[in-house]
Scaffold this active site. Structure first.
Site, short mmCIF file in Angstrom:
data_model
loop_
_atom_site.label_atom_id
_atom_site.label_comp_id
_atom_site.label_asym_id
_atom_site.label_seq_id
_atom_site.Cartn_x
_atom_site.Cartn_y
_atom_site.Cartn_z
N GLU A 11 135.83 -7.20 48.07
CA GLU A 11 136.18 -8.43 47.35
C GLU A 11 136.28 -9.58 48.35
O GLU A 11 136.68 -9.38 49.50
CB GLU A 11 137.52 -8.24 46.63
CG GLU A 11 137.98 -9.50 45.90
CD GLU A 11 139.15 -9.28 44.94
OE1 GLU A 11 139.70 -8.16 44.89
OE2 GLU A 11 139.53 -10.24 44.24
N ASN A 56 140.10 -9.97 41.22
CA ASN A 56 140.59 -11.24 40.68
C ASN A 56 139.71 -12.41 41.10
O ASN A 56 139.57 -13.39 40.38
CB ASN A 56 142.04 -11.47 41.14
CG ASN A 56 142.98 -10.41 40.63
OD1 ASN A 56 142.68 -9.70 39.66
ND2 ASN A 56 144.13 -10.26 41.26
N ASN A 156 136.98 -8.71 35.08
CA ASN A 156 137.96 -7.93 35.84
C ASN A 156 139.36 -8.14 35.27
O ASN A 156 139.79 -9.28 35.08
CB ASN A 156 137.96 -8.38 37.30
CG ASN A 156 139.00 -7.65 38.14
OD1 ASN A 156 138.86 -6.45 38.41
ND2 ASN A 156 140.07 -8.34 38.53
N GLU A 157 140.04 -7.04 34.98
CA GLU A 157 141.46 -7.06 34.57
C GLU A 157 141.76 -8.23 33.62
O GLU A 157 142.67 -9.02 33.86
CB GLU A 157 142.38 -7.11 35.80
CG GLU A 157 142.26 -5.87 36.66
CD GLU A 157 143.30 -5.75 37.78
OE1 GLU A 157 143.99 -6.74 38.06
OE2 GLU A 157 143.40 -4.66 38.36
N TYR A 228 147.23 1.80 41.41
CA TYR A 228 147.67 1.74 42.81
C TYR A 228 149.03 2.44 42.90
O TYR A 228 149.87 2.27 42.02
CB TYR A 228 147.81 0.29 43.27
CG TYR A 228 146.47 -0.43 43.36
CD1 TYR A 228 145.61 -0.20 44.43
CD2 TYR A 228 146.07 -1.32 42.37
CE1 TYR A 228 144.39 -0.87 44.52
CE2 TYR A 228 144.85 -1.99 42.45
CZ TYR A 228 144.02 -1.76 43.53
OH TYR A 228 142.81 -2.41 43.61
N GLU A 276 139.11 0.77 40.62
CA GLU A 276 140.09 0.39 41.65
C GLU A 276 141.16 1.46 41.70
O GLU A 276 141.83 1.70 40.68
CB GLU A 276 140.74 -0.97 41.36
CG GLU A 276 139.83 -2.14 41.58
CD GLU A 276 140.53 -3.49 41.44
OE1 GLU A 276 141.72 -3.60 41.81
OE2 GLU A 276 139.88 -4.42 40.94
N GLN A 335 140.49 -1.23 48.98
CA GLN A 335 139.15 -1.76 49.16
C GLN A 335 138.54 -1.12 50.39
O GLN A 335 139.10 -0.16 50.89
CB GLN A 335 139.21 -3.27 49.23
CG GLN A 335 139.81 -3.87 47.94
CD GLN A 335 139.69 -5.40 47.85
OE1 GLN A 335 139.17 -6.06 48.70
NE2 GLN A 335 140.24 -5.94 46.77
O1 AHR Z 1 142.32 -4.91 44.89
C1 AHR Z 1 143.20 -5.99 44.88
C2 AHR Z 1 143.36 -6.62 43.50
O2 AHR Z 1 143.99 -5.68 42.66
C3 AHR Z 1 142.09 -6.94 42.75
O3 AHR Z 1 141.60 -8.20 43.06
C4 AHR Z 1 142.51 -6.89 41.32
O4 AHR Z 1 141.46 -6.53 40.47
C5 AHR Z 1 143.66 -5.90 41.31
O5 AHR Z 1 144.76 -6.39 40.64
#
Ligand code: AHR
Length: 491
Positions: A11, A56, A156-157, A228, A276, A335
């Site tokens: 990203e 994002n 995305n999201e 995450y 992700e 990432q």
């Molecule tokens: O990977 C970091 C961020 O986490 C990304 O930009 C977003 O898609 C997620 O919230």
């Protein structure tokens, strides 16, 4: 098994692109400005696909800013990460980098501040052979052959209040369906990913997936999941069992997608893009974007330094992804470089492996062929967050071209070693090729640019094979990979 589950993510965020994969002037940089030391580590990591350009970031990105002569590209404010985007690196640079890294691209389109028209423009620029305005622009910019990008993320999201252009599920579902339909007029064989919830804890989780797929079921192929993990209140036992959450999340979204399909009497199955996932210390300072009048270029953001315990968790999450690879057909560790990443760089200096590099690299290299059913029967361990869970989690792959069977195991018990017996139905153990372990000791140790490499897999010499079984011991809080050659006795 879809090799795409060993994907990663680049990203425009912090130092992932700039001073990560791209640093003209670095001693190892090539003519394109790509760091050679990073490219070598990416190849060693074994990544198969890379998602780009966000995250994002994509939700306020104008892809056109990043193509054409570099000195004519505009500098812009990146609203997602409050940073300055010079656009020195864009689509054409990414595609050149992808070719050098020997990975497949996954491209995300902006459905935050933009819509169907810009997505279709990007597709024409990237994938049309020539004879139209945008395809000819790509050719003028030096890329004569179309890129043939196959897998596309529709935004995305889009459920997240932090997202530029957040939408309701129905609004987004309609936009995703309309964009997908338009993109398929160009190429019906594209694979298209609709945004699922940003994570399992979102208040709209479940209804979001249902409503988006109610609008877009026939037009998309996959739905995204993001997750995450980090220890909460120093609860290491629950953290080590994070794969439990991933299992439940995948099972829940699969059930929701199938229920929408059943209501439509559809025979089509929506697949999962876990595009992700990782360990991310979200509450830590490096996760806070700058604010105010300062819009820094490539600030060090989300630069988590990972411990041996984090590596064990990443190994466990890969076990969950492999176990679900009948439905998870793409996944991206988020990432790749510097930003919550297995690879770190010093600007102008060294590139090095974080602890989490190792279970990923070993799994990506040795999980080959077919994923086997593993029946687990053993003791449990108690976690605050998930209750009683199997102390040992495991998955296995079988490569019938080489006769190699690989078993990946995690002992999630904090204090107890686990004696494990692996019974292989229908096969005879011929040879134990390798057995290596990460963890068990120094759980809080972290790597640095100067070493040592705390999570480098070390030989586990407890593995003993006889007839159709192998016995081995797993240290507490550890990840292990056992490779053996087996003779198929059912043939
Ligand atoms: O990977 C970091 C961020 O986490 C990304 O930009 C977003 O898609 C997620 O919230």
């Amino acid at each position: 098994m879809p090799r795409r589950i060993f994907g990663s993510f680049v990203e425009h965020l912090g130092r992932c692109v700039y001073n990560g994969i791209y640093e003209p002037g670095h001693p190892t940089a090539d003519a394109d400005g790509f760091r050679g030391d990073v490219l070598a580590l990416v190849r060693e990591l074994g990544v198969t696909t890379v998602r780009y350009p966000g995250g994002n970031f994509v939700s306020s990105y104008r892809w056109e800013d990043g193509v054409g002569p570099v000195d004519e590209r505009p500098a812009r404010l990146d609203l997602a990460w409050h940073s300055l985007e010079t656009n020195a690196f864009g689509l054409d640079e990414f595609m050149r980098w992808v070719a050098k890294a020997d990975v497949d691209p996954i491209m995300a389109v902006n459905l935050g501040t933009r819509g169907t028209a810009e997505a279709v423009d990007l597709l024409e620029y990237a994938n049309h052979r020539g004879g139209s305005h945008l395809a000819d622009k790509r050719r003028d910019n030096g890329a004569v052959d179309p890129y043939g990008i196959r897998l596309w993320c529709l935004g995305n999201e889009m459920d997240g209040p932090w997202q530029v252009g957040q939408r309701s599920a129905t609004e987004y579902g309609r936009l995703a369906a309309q964009t997908a339909k338009a993109m398929r007029r160009f190429d019906p064989d594209l694979e298209l990913v609709a945004c699922g919830s940003s994570h399992l804890g979102m208040p709209t989780f479940g209804s979001w997936e249902r409503d988006v797929l109610t609008e877009a079921y026939d037009d998309v192929d996959l739905i995204s999941l993001h997750a995450y993990y980090q220890p909460v209140d120093d609860d290491l036992a629950s953290f080590l069992a994070s794969a439990e959450d991933m299992d439940r999340y995948i099972d829940a979204v699969t059930a929701i997608a199938d229920s929408v399909g059943a209501i439509r009497r559809s025979t089509k199955k929506i697949m999962i893009a876990f595009d992700e996932w990782n360990v991310w210390y979200q509450s830590a300072a490096p996760s806070t974007p700058p604010s105010g009048e300062d819009w820094p270029f490539a600030p060090p953001l989300l630069e988590d330094h990972y411990s041996v315990a984090d590596a064990v968790v990443v190994g466990g999450l890969l076990i969950s992804l492999l176990r679900h690879s009948d439905r998870v057909s793409a996944a991206c560790q988020a990432q790749l470089v510097n930003v919550i990443a297995p690879i770190m760089t010093e600007t102008g200096g060294a590139a090095w492996r974080q602890t989490i590099f190792h279970p990923f690299a070993r799994t990506a290299r040795h999980a080959q062929g077919t994923v086997l059913d593993v029946l687990r029967d053993g003791s449990t361990t108690t976690t605050e967050r998930y209750g009683e869970v199997d102390a040992v989690d495991a998955v296995s792959t079988w490569d019938d071209t080489t006769g190699e069977m690989t078993v990946f195991l995690v002992n999630r018990a904090l204090d107890e070693p686990a004696g494990v017996t692996i019974d292989i139905t229908g096969a005879q153990v011929d040879d134990i090729i390798e057995c290596v372990t990460v963890g068990g000791t120094d759980l809080h140790a972290k790597n640095t640019a100067d070493g040592p490499d705390h999570a480098e897999p070390r030989p586990n010499d407890t593995a003993r094979g006889a007839d159709a079984s192998v016995e081995l011991t797993l240290p507490p809080a550890s990840w292990t990979m056992l490779r053996l050659r087996a003779i198929d006795t059912t043939a």
